[in-house]
Design an enzyme around this catalytic site. Structure first.
Site, PDB file in Angstrom:
ATOM      1  N   SER A 136      39.593  36.998  34.443  1.00  0.00           N
ATOM      2  CA  SER A 136      39.119  36.725  35.806  1.00  0.00           C
ATOM      3  C   SER A 136      38.733  35.250  35.924  1.00  0.00           C
ATOM      4  O   SER A 136      39.581  34.385  35.726  1.00  0.00           O
ATOM      5  CB  SER A 136      37.940  37.650  36.146  1.00  0.00           C
ATOM      6  OG  SER A 136      37.557  37.519  37.496  1.00  0.00           O
ATOM      7  N   THR A 137      37.465  34.959  36.203  1.00  0.00           N
ATOM      8  CA  THR A 137      37.030  33.578  36.421  1.00  0.00           C
ATOM      9  C   THR A 137      37.366  32.700  35.220  1.00  0.00           C
ATOM     10  O   THR A 137      36.991  33.002  34.094  1.00  0.00           O
ATOM     11  CB  THR A 137      35.511  33.529  36.668  1.00  0.00           C
ATOM     12  OG1 THR A 137      35.168  34.479  37.674  1.00  0.00           O
ATOM     13  CG2 THR A 137      35.080  32.136  37.106  1.00  0.00           C
ATOM     14  N   HIS A 183      42.424  38.523  38.025  1.00  0.00           N
ATOM     15  CA  HIS A 183      41.819  38.755  39.333  1.00  0.00           C
ATOM     16  C   HIS A 183      42.179  37.602  40.259  1.00  0.00           C
ATOM     17  O   HIS A 183      41.736  36.467  40.070  1.00  0.00           O
ATOM     18  CB  HIS A 183      40.293  38.855  39.215  1.00  0.00           C
ATOM     19  CG  HIS A 183      39.840  40.073  38.484  1.00  0.00           C
ATOM     20  ND1 HIS A 183      38.594  40.165  37.898  1.00  0.00           N
ATOM     21  CD2 HIS A 183      40.451  41.271  38.243  1.00  0.00           C
ATOM     22  CE1 HIS A 183      38.460  41.352  37.331  1.00  0.00           C
ATOM     23  NE2 HIS A 183      39.570  42.038  37.529  1.00  0.00           N
ATOM     24  N   MET A 236      33.789  37.141  34.940  1.00  0.00           N
ATOM     25  CA  MET A 236      32.482  37.696  35.250  1.00  0.00           C
ATOM     26  C   MET A 236      32.593  39.199  35.480  1.00  0.00           C
ATOM     27  O   MET A 236      33.586  39.694  35.996  1.00  0.00           O
ATOM     28  CB  MET A 236      31.906  37.031  36.496  1.00  0.00           C
ATOM     29  CG  MET A 236      30.506  37.509  36.850  1.00  0.00           C
ATOM     30  SD  MET A 236      29.865  36.704  38.335  1.00  0.00           S
ATOM     31  CE  MET A 236      28.222  37.420  38.407  1.00  0.00           C
ATOM     32  N   ASP A 253      34.813  44.515  34.363  1.00  0.00           N
ATOM     33  CA  ASP A 253      36.135  45.112  34.509  1.00  0.00           C
ATOM     34  C   ASP A 253      36.921  44.936  33.214  1.00  0.00           C
ATOM     35  O   ASP A 253      37.007  43.830  32.677  1.00  0.00           O
ATOM     36  CB  ASP A 253      36.896  44.456  35.671  1.00  0.00           C
ATOM     37  CG  ASP A 253      38.201  45.176  35.986  1.00  0.00           C
ATOM     38  OD1 ASP A 253      38.273  46.394  35.746  1.00  0.00           O
ATOM     39  OD2 ASP A 253      39.131  44.512  36.479  1.00  0.00           O
TER      40      ASP A 253
END
Length: 361
Positions: A182-183, A208, A301, A304
């Site tokens: 993600s991030t 993401h 973050m 997930d």
């Protein structure tokens, strides 16, 4: 807990007004200024430097990319890009992510007030995630072709779904690698995938990212990597030398037909606040691939992927996590480690070697 000081830079007065209101109402966030362009933002930043900058990319007097690069050279600061859901906006946003921005907030051309109000929780979460990011760990890589050009082919064999839903066979003809991030993941994935040789195991990735952005992201990676990279579509075979990126706004699952793997792209509700969800991919990998898979959870973050990676490990898969020292945000790997889902934790630079090793097993 320290208050997060946010600077909003956008030439739209509506965006500035709505974002200032939504962020200002969130506990732990203070909007210190909202500026119409980077020149005004620079003047404001001389008085007080923000913890997070929410930045548009198409603005008068100075574009957002130029401003972002100036920030990263002078004083690296978490930047969230505010971009329109268009193909042009997607390409520009990817350039910003490569230059060091940590995340994306999307805005439609119409219905902006309603959209931002409905996405308030996501907006606040994105800003809070950015505040935790260590942007000094992000490394913008130059967009150049591989030193050794290689002929590429995209696997486009369409296979029927595995209707039986049988348990994974003990041995198949191929290994498969599943990655969730993600991030900070756009830079991290670029670092990993560009190091892979042309003959590498098939890879399926959940990053993401909003819809429209994943196709541009895959296309950009495809120009940088020796392997082929494309946005996943239902029926795409998972074969050596190919990495499939889950489309934004859809879930992607691993399926098996006989000894071969393919993907299925489906609609569905948000899972762990995301679509695509890493958990959805990992759980399908546990069911269809078992010990024939390698699961890797990277920077991001939230949690997930933690539960899905645990299912993969229980099913006999090898599982890895990116280490804290090289993560932009250590949340996702940390949660997976906490749950006992991770066999080994490795720095970013070691992950490509682990992936390549799967081809020889």
């Amino acid at each position: 807990m320290k208050t997060i000081k946010v600077l909003v830079v956008d030439d739209s007065a509506v965006v500035r007004q709505v974002m200032t209101g939504l962020l200002g109402e969130a506990p732990g966030i203070e909007v210190i200024a909202a500026c119409a362009d980077p020149v005004l933002a620079q003047e404001r930043m001389r008085q007080q430097w923000p913890d997070v900058i929410v930045l548009d990319v198409e603005m008068p007097r100075m574009d957002g990319i130029t401003f972002l690069r100036k920030i990263m050279e002078e004083r690296p600061t978490p930047v969230v890009i505010c971009s329109t859901l268009t193909e042009k906006g997607a390409k520009t946003t990817l350039e910003a992510l490569a230059a060091g921005a940590v995340s994306i907030v999307t805005k439609p051309k119409l219905g902006l007030k309603q959209f931002l109000a409905e996405a308030a929780q996501e907006l606040v979460g994105t800003v809070k995630a950015a505040a935790q990011a260590n942007v000094r760990r992000t490394v913008a890589r130059s967009a150049v072709a591989p030193l050794v050009p290689t002929a590429k082919h995209t696997a486009d064999v369409i296979l029927p779904p595995n209707a039986q839903g049988a348990r994974a066979m003990a041995q198949t003809t191929e290994r498969v690698v599943l990655i969730g991030t993600s991030t900070g993941g756009t830079q991290a994935l670029e670092a990993v995938l560009t190091e892979l040789p042309r003959v590498s195991p098939g890879i399926v990735i959940v990053q993401h990212m909003p819809e429209k952005f994943t196709a541009a992201f895959a296309a950009r990676l495809n120009t940088l990597c020796q392997i082929t990279v494309k946005e996943a579509a239902t029926g795409d075979r998972v074969v050596p030398g190919l990495a499939l990126i889950a489309p934004g706004g859809k879930h992607t699952l691993l399926r098996r037909s006989g000894a071969q793997y393919h993907v299925e792209v489906v609609d569905g509700p948000l899972v762990n606040r995301h679509r695509p969800s890493v958990d959805v991919l990992f759980r399908s990998g546990a069911k269809c691939a078992g010990a024939n898979a390698l699961g890797i959870i990277m920077t991001g973050m939230g949690d997930d992927g933690a539960a899905g990676l645990m299912e993969m490990r229980t099913a006999g898969a090898a599982t890895l996590a990116q280490d804290e020292a090289t993560c932009v945000v250590f949340g996702m790997p940390k949660e997976a480690i906490k749950r006992g889902a991770v066999q080994r934790t490795l720095p970013l630079g070691a992950l490509s070697r682990e992936i390549s090793a799967q081809q020889r097993l």
